[in-house]
Design a protein around this motif. Structure first.
Motif, PDB file in Angstrom:
ATOM      1  N   ALA A  15      36.887 -74.231  -0.827  1.00 43.56           N
ATOM      2  CA  ALA A  15      38.265 -74.157  -0.329  1.00 43.56           C
ATOM      3  C   ALA A  15      38.353 -73.673   1.103  1.00 43.56           C
ATOM      4  O   ALA A  15      39.335 -73.951   1.803  1.00 43.56           O
ATOM      5  N   GLY A  16      37.330 -72.974   1.582  1.00 45.54           N
ATOM      6  CA  GLY A  16      37.381 -72.430   2.938  1.00 45.54           C
ATOM      7  C   GLY A  16      37.410 -73.474   4.028  1.00 45.54           C
ATOM      8  O   GLY A  16      37.849 -73.201   5.152  1.00 45.54           O
ATOM      9  N   VAL A  17      36.954 -74.695   3.730  1.00 42.45           N
ATOM     10  CA  VAL A  17      36.923 -75.745   4.752  1.00 42.45           C
ATOM     11  C   VAL A  17      38.262 -76.473   4.865  1.00 42.45           C
ATOM     12  O   VAL A  17      38.534 -77.151   5.862  1.00 42.45           O
ATOM     13  N   GLU A  18      39.118 -76.318   3.865  1.00 42.31           N
ATOM     14  CA  GLU A  18      40.347 -77.109   3.813  1.00 42.31           C
ATOM     15  C   GLU A  18      41.268 -76.920   5.024  1.00 42.31           C
ATOM     16  O   GLU A  18      41.842 -77.896   5.524  1.00 42.31           O
ATOM     17  N   PRO A  19      41.448 -75.692   5.550  1.00 42.71           N
ATOM     18  CA  PRO A  19      42.329 -75.553   6.715  1.00 42.71           C
ATOM     19  C   PRO A  19      41.828 -76.280   7.960  1.00 42.71           C
ATOM     20  O   PRO A  19      42.617 -76.548   8.880  1.00 42.71           O
ATOM     21  N   PHE A  20      40.542 -76.590   7.986  1.00 43.85           N
ATOM     22  CA  PHE A  20      39.947 -77.229   9.166  1.00 43.85           C
ATOM     23  C   PHE A  20      39.905 -78.753   9.039  1.00 43.85           C
ATOM     24  O   PHE A  20      39.666 -79.456  10.018  1.00 43.85           O
ATOM     25  N   ASN A  21      40.137 -79.258   7.840  1.00 48.05           N
ATOM     26  CA  ASN A  21      40.066 -80.691   7.575  1.00 48.05           C
ATOM     27  C   ASN A  21      41.483 -81.236   7.455  1.00 48.05           C
ATOM     28  O   ASN A  21      42.048 -81.337   6.366  1.00 48.05           O
ATOM     29  N   GLU A  22      42.077 -81.589   8.606  1.00 46.46           N
ATOM     30  CA  GLU A  22      43.464 -82.011   8.643  1.00 46.46           C
ATOM     31  C   GLU A  22      43.610 -83.252   9.517  1.00 46.46           C
ATOM     32  O   GLU A  22      42.663 -83.663  10.197  1.00 46.46           O
ATOM     33  N   LEU A  23      44.803 -83.837   9.533  1.00 48.19           N
ATOM     34  CA  LEU A  23      45.069 -84.946  10.431  1.00 48.19           C
ATOM     35  C   LEU A  23      44.840 -84.505  11.868  1.00 48.19           C
ATOM     36  O   LEU A  23      45.327 -83.449  12.288  1.00 48.19           O
ATOM     37  N   GLY A  24      44.082 -85.287  12.609  1.00 46.22           N
ATOM     38  CA  GLY A  24      43.788 -84.955  13.993  1.00 46.22           C
ATOM     39  C   GLY A  24      42.690 -83.931  14.167  1.00 46.22           C
ATOM     40  O   GLY A  24      42.386 -83.519  15.278  1.00 46.22           O
ATOM     41  N   SER A  25      42.073 -83.523  13.059  1.00 42.46           N
ATOM     42  CA  SER A  25      40.985 -82.550  13.093  1.00 42.46           C
ATOM     43  C   SER A  25      39.876 -83.047  12.170  1.00 42.46           C
ATOM     44  O   SER A  25      40.137 -83.446  11.039  1.00 42.46           O
ATOM     45  N   TRP A  26      38.657 -83.016  12.687  1.00 42.04           N
ATOM     46  CA  TRP A  26      37.518 -83.535  11.946  1.00 42.04           C
ATOM     47  C   TRP A  26      36.514 -82.431  11.644  1.00 42.04           C
ATOM     48  O   TRP A  26      36.223 -81.588  12.500  1.00 42.04           O
ATOM     49  N   VAL A  27      35.975 -82.421  10.445  1.00 44.43           N
ATOM     50  CA  VAL A  27      34.864 -81.539  10.081  1.00 44.43           C
ATOM     51  C   VAL A  27      33.590 -82.372  10.192  1.00 44.43           C
ATOM     52  O   VAL A  27      33.456 -83.377   9.492  1.00 44.43           O
ATOM     53  N   PRO A  28      32.656 -81.994  11.071  1.00 43.31           N
ATOM     54  CA  PRO A  28      31.477 -82.835  11.296  1.00 43.31           C
ATOM     55  C   PRO A  28      30.413 -82.689  10.202  1.00 43.31           C
ATOM     56  O   PRO A  28      29.279 -82.309  10.451  1.00 43.31           O
ATOM     57  N   ARG A  29      30.809 -83.005   8.980  1.00 45.08           N
ATOM     58  CA  ARG A  29      29.886 -83.023   7.841  1.00 45.08           C
ATOM     59  C   ARG A  29      30.033 -84.361   7.141  1.00 45.08           C
ATOM     60  O   ARG A  29      31.148 -84.810   6.848  1.00 45.08           O
ATOM     61  N   SER A  30      28.911 -84.989   6.836  1.00 48.28           N
ATOM     62  CA  SER A  30      28.939 -86.307   6.205  1.00 48.28           C
ATOM     63  C   SER A  30      29.480 -86.261   4.789  1.00 48.28           C
ATOM     64  O   SER A  30      29.918 -87.282   4.255  1.00 48.28           O
ATOM     65  N   ASP A  31      29.463 -85.074   4.153  1.00 46.31           N
ATOM     66  CA  ASP A  31      29.926 -84.963   2.778  1.00 46.31           C
ATOM     67  C   ASP A  31      31.351 -84.423   2.667  1.00 46.31           C
ATOM     68  O   ASP A  31      31.821 -84.124   1.571  1.00 46.31           O
ATOM     69  N   VAL A  32      32.057 -84.304   3.806  1.00 50.84           N
ATOM     70  CA  VAL A  32      33.454 -83.896   3.792  1.00 50.84           C
ATOM     71  C   VAL A  32      34.298 -85.100   4.198  1.00 50.84           C
ATOM     72  O   VAL A  32      34.202 -85.582   5.327  1.00 50.84           O
ATOM     73  N   PHE A  52      31.303 -65.382   5.039  1.00 51.38           N
ATOM     74  CA  PHE A  52      32.562 -65.971   5.499  1.00 51.38           C
ATOM     75  C   PHE A  52      32.321 -67.285   6.231  1.00 51.38           C
ATOM     76  O   PHE A  52      33.096 -68.244   6.082  1.00 51.38           O
ATOM     77  N   ILE A  53      31.249 -67.361   7.019  1.00 51.23           N
ATOM     78  CA  ILE A  53      30.936 -68.618   7.705  1.00 51.23           C
ATOM     79  C   ILE A  53      30.615 -69.705   6.690  1.00 51.23           C
ATOM     80  O   ILE A  53      31.092 -70.844   6.802  1.00 51.23           O
ATOM     81  N   ARG A  54      29.810 -69.367   5.691  1.00 50.36           N
ATOM     82  CA  ARG A  54      29.524 -70.360   4.642  1.00 50.36           C
ATOM     83  C   ARG A  54      30.820 -70.841   4.003  1.00 50.36           C
ATOM     84  O   ARG A  54      30.985 -72.030   3.707  1.00 50.36           O
ATOM     85  N   TRP A  55      31.735 -69.924   3.773  1.00 45.42           N
ATOM     86  CA  TRP A  55      33.007 -70.260   3.143  1.00 45.42           C
ATOM     87  C   TRP A  55      33.790 -71.246   4.009  1.00 45.42           C
ATOM     88  O   TRP A  55      34.309 -72.250   3.516  1.00 45.42           O
ATOM     89  N   MET A  56      33.867 -70.978   5.307  1.00 49.86           N
ATOM     90  CA  MET A  56      34.594 -71.881   6.202  1.00 49.86           C
ATOM     91  C   MET A  56      33.905 -73.230   6.318  1.00 49.86           C
ATOM     92  O   MET A  56      34.563 -74.251   6.555  1.00 49.86           O
ATOM     93  N   MET A  57      32.586 -73.249   6.182  1.00 51.55           N
ATOM     94  CA  MET A  57      31.848 -74.517   6.226  1.00 51.55           C
ATOM     95  C   MET A  57      32.101 -75.385   4.989  1.00 51.55           C
ATOM     96  O   MET A  57      31.800 -76.578   4.998  1.00 51.55           O
TER      97      MET A  57
END
Length: 395
Positions: free
Chosen positions: A342-359, A329-334
């Motif tokens: 698709a698991g990272v999509e809810p965390f990648n929004e306006l005003g929210s950053w995913v700290p990955r260079s490839d996202v 599940f953690i891999r999925w959210m990452m």
């Protein structure tokens, strides 16, 4: 916050002494908890697990049947939907709790010998998560080696991986100002801004208080910013350092204190008002700006620093009963190895950053260019109560 800081300084020191060789390591058995780290073993020191492929984890996770998640964010439920569709046979049980309540629940359960949780998603609680949960080994970092190279610092080597980050920063009315009307936090202490600064009551939110604690912890930066702004050294008026002095002068400038971040954005941003005020709000509320047609924009470069990161950390819980499902599940959210899951999509929004260079961020400015202080749990843990008391005494 009162609940989470129930350990005395002595007990914290004892825990730190006992736990010097402990880390958030990523490859322990379901009953293993955190494991000792040998000097020089960076893969354990940084919590980098050997790469277990999703297929390998899924085969083992199907036998476990579920994963139990404690989270303050509803985003975990969004990730749950796509995860269960991708991995039939595994149910995700999400318990939504505020971060301080989550801490209390997990600590009480573990102290009673109950190990119910597998995955913990939490914001910091004025440094208490790092000091009371990570250091004693109640939770540990899981960051697979095939994903780690694309994770931005400090979260690649920090003792916790953040799946998303927000911040508290200044917003202004775009009908009143064509560009940001302030460039330094010290601007807000000048007569021009008397009664024209809107804040969320920091006593109601550790994350908002953390912004001010960050200024105290990094007082040398605040001191330099003062000199850069006014061309002279700062004079302290009964305060310990430039961070406290800023808080004092800001309060003396009569800011308007409101209940929540959304209230701040409404107060300064309703179309047609051309409000001359600025307000401190959480970046995660930028979805509200679009939805409600507010005329506001963030200021992402303020001297000396724009903010401290308000990170949503992801951990495996000690003695997780569904370890393989938790890791999957953690891999999925990452977002998996390529950052496109698709698991990272809810965390990648306006005003929210995913700290990955490839996202690819949905924000105008990428995470690595945000001008923020580093969040060091110990400094915030040591100073937060004192800053809180200082704020109360200024009333």
């Amino acid at each position: 916050m009162k609940k989470s800081l129930r350990f005395t300084k002595i007990s914290v020191l004892l825990v730190a002494a006992i736990s010097m060789s402990l880390t958030a390591c990523g490859s322990t058995g379901p009953k293993g908890g955190a494991a000792p780290v040998q000097a020089g073993d960076e893969s354990k020191l940084f919590g980098l697990s050997k790469t277990e492929t999703p297929d390998e984890l899924y085969e083992k996770a199907k036998k476990e049947g579920k994963v139990v998640v404690y989270s303050p964010s509803a985003r975990a439920n969004d990730a749950k939907k796509t995860f269960e569709a991708k991995y039939p046979g595994i149910t995700v049980e999400v318990f939504k709790l505020k971060s301080n309540d989550l801490m209390d629940k997990l600590i009480k359960e573990q102290d009673a010998g109950l190990f119910n949780a597998d995955v913990i998603i939490t914001k910091e609680v004025s440094g208490a998560v790092g000091e009371e949960m990570v250091k004693p080994g109640r939770v540990y970092k899981y960051l697979p080696e095939d994903i780690a190279p694309n994770v931005d610092e400090p979260f690649r080597t920090k003792d916790g991986y953040a799946n998303y980050l927000e911040m508290r920063t200044l917003y202004y009315n775009t009908e009143a100002y064509k560009s940001a009307p302030v460039s330094s936090w010290w601007d807000l202490t000048t007569p021009e801004w008397t009664g024209k600064v809107y804040l969320v009551d920091p006593l109601s939110s550790p994350a908002f208080m953390d912004l001010f604690t960050g200024m105290v912890v990094n007082s040398d930066d605040m001191k330099k910013a003062y000199k850069d702004k006014f061309g002279k050294e700062i004079e302290l008026h009964g305060t310990e350092n430039a961070g406290y002095e800023f808080i004092k002068r800001l309060r003396e400038n009569k800011p308007v204190v409101l209940k929540g971040s959304g209230d701040v954005l409404d107060a300064i941003g309703k179309a047609g008002t051309k409000s001359q005020a600025v307000g401190v709000a959480v970046s995660g509320d930028e979805r509200k700006i679009e939805d409600d047609g507010l005329k506001v924009a963030p200021i992402y470069d303020i001297k000396p620093k724009t903010s401290v990161p308000d990170a949503g950390y992801v951990y495996m819980a000690q003695k997780a009963p569904h370890e393989y499902a938790g890791k999957l599940f953690i891999r999925w959210m990452m977002g998996e190895k390529d950052g496109k899951g698709a698991g990272v999509e809810p965390f990648n929004e306006l005003g929210s950053w995913v700290p990955r260079s490839d996202v690819k961020s949905k924000n105008a400015i990428p995470y690595e260019k945000l001008n923020m202080w580093t969040y060091e749990a110990k400094g915030f843990y040591t100073n937060s109560a004192k800053v809180r008391d200082f704020w109360i005494k200024l009333k």
